[in-house]
Motif scaffolding. Structure first.
Motif, mmCIF file in Angstrom:
data_model
loop_
_atom_site.group_PDB
_atom_site.id
_atom_site.type_symbol
_atom_site.label_atom_id
_atom_site.label_comp_id
_atom_site.label_asym_id
_atom_site.label_seq_id
_atom_site.Cartn_x
_atom_site.Cartn_y
_atom_site.Cartn_z
ATOM 1 N N THR A 7 71.721 64.838 7.436
ATOM 2 C CA THR A 7 71.535 64.591 8.864
ATOM 3 C C THR A 7 70.368 63.640 9.114
ATOM 4 O OG1 THR A 7 70.147 66.544 9.120
ATOM 5 C CG2 THR A 7 72.512 66.803 9.558
ATOM 6 N N ASP A 8 69.490 63.490 8.152
ATOM 7 C CA ASP A 8 68.358 62.582 8.289
ATOM 8 C C ASP A 8 68.658 61.191 7.746
ATOM 9 O OD1 ASP A 8 66.788 64.371 9.613
ATOM 10 O OD2 ASP A 8 65.704 65.026 7.840
ATOM 11 N N LEU A 9 69.927 60.934 7.432
ATOM 12 C CA LEU A 9 70.331 59.610 6.971
ATOM 13 C C LEU A 9 71.160 58.914 8.048
ATOM 14 C CD1 LEU A 9 71.447 60.364 3.299
ATOM 15 C CD2 LEU A 9 69.342 59.256 4.044
ATOM 16 N N PRO A 10 70.920 57.631 8.272
ATOM 17 C CA PRO A 10 71.735 56.900 9.245
ATOM 18 C C PRO A 10 73.181 56.799 8.763
ATOM 19 C CG PRO A 10 69.858 55.588 8.501
ATOM 20 C CD PRO A 10 69.893 56.822 7.678
ATOM 21 N N PRO A 11 74.108 56.478 9.663
ATOM 22 C CA PRO A 11 75.511 56.357 9.261
ATOM 23 C C PRO A 11 75.724 55.209 8.275
ATOM 24 C CG PRO A 11 75.215 55.616 11.513
ATOM 25 C CD PRO A 11 73.915 56.204 11.079
ATOM 26 N N GLU A 78 70.262 49.001 2.461
ATOM 27 C CA GLU A 78 69.632 50.316 2.556
ATOM 28 C C GLU A 78 69.247 50.554 4.012
ATOM 29 O OE1 GLU A 78 66.257 50.302 -0.036
ATOM 30 O OE2 GLU A 78 67.435 49.759 -1.777
ATOM 31 N N ALA A 79 69.367 51.795 4.484
ATOM 32 C CA ALA A 79 69.032 52.127 5.870
ATOM 33 C C ALA A 79 68.283 53.450 5.936
ATOM 34 C CB ALA A 79 70.306 52.201 6.712
ATOM 35 N N TRP A 80 67.401 53.583 6.930
ATOM 36 C CA TRP A 80 66.652 54.806 7.141
ATOM 37 C C TRP A 80 66.298 54.912 8.621
ATOM 38 C CZ3 TRP A 80 64.877 50.388 4.967
ATOM 39 C CH2 TRP A 80 63.828 49.747 5.606
ATOM 40 N N PRO A 89 63.999 59.538 4.185
ATOM 41 C CA PRO A 89 65.023 59.379 3.160
ATOM 42 C C PRO A 89 65.830 58.100 3.420
ATOM 43 C CG PRO A 89 65.506 61.274 4.580
ATOM 44 C CD PRO A 89 64.200 60.715 5.005
ATOM 45 N N VAL A 90 66.145 57.377 2.344
ATOM 46 C CA VAL A 90 66.843 56.101 2.447
ATOM 47 C C VAL A 90 68.298 56.281 2.054
ATOM 48 C CG1 VAL A 90 66.930 53.739 1.571
ATOM 49 C CG2 VAL A 90 64.730 54.829 1.959
ATOM 50 N N HIS A 91 69.208 55.774 2.893
ATOM 51 C CA HIS A 91 70.656 55.812 2.617
ATOM 52 C C HIS A 91 71.014 54.498 1.943
ATOM 53 C CE1 HIS A 91 74.958 56.484 4.400
ATOM 54 N NE2 HIS A 91 74.911 56.542 3.087
ATOM 55 N N LYS A 92 71.513 54.584 0.711
ATOM 56 C CA LYS A 92 71.924 53.392 -0.004
ATOM 57 C C LYS A 92 73.157 53.694 -0.819
ATOM 58 C CE LYS A 92 68.185 54.264 -3.249
ATOM 59 N NZ LYS A 92 67.007 53.709 -3.882
#
Length: 94
Positions: A7-11, A78-80, A89-92
């Motif tokens: 839930t703390d990661l962007p789409p 990468e997105a956060w 946390p980074v979404h990659k």
């Protein structure tokens, strides 16, 4: 990955264009940081982490409908969430 971390990661795919089906005002209000090819960018119009691409505006050029003309660039994305601070946390991909 725990449920809290998800839930703390962007789409995976997000657009700033309200006409897009990938537009999400609640996510954009939080602020999403984007790193493309290892460099933080603030000019991203749309991104796809799993697809490995971003769209950026091509200067001040407009299409025939008056929308900004965009270019699709490929590479690692990468997105956060910026509201979580420096340790977000980074979404990659991967």
């Amino acid at each position: 990955m725990s449920e809290d971390t998800k839930t703390d990661l962007p789409p995976d795919h997000l657009s700033v264009n309200p006409k897009s089906d990938k537009f999400n005002v609640e996510v954009l209000k939080r602020g999403v940081g984007i790193r493309f090819k290892g460099r933080q960018r603030t000019d991203i119009e749309e991104y796809s982490i799993s697809g490995g691409w971003v769209r950026v505006q091509a200067g001040k050029t407009l299409d025939r409908k008056g929308n900004p003309l965009t270019l699709k660039l490929t590479g690692p994305v990468e997105a956060w969430y910026e509201d979580l601070g420096d340790d977000a946390p980074v979404h990659k991909a991967g």
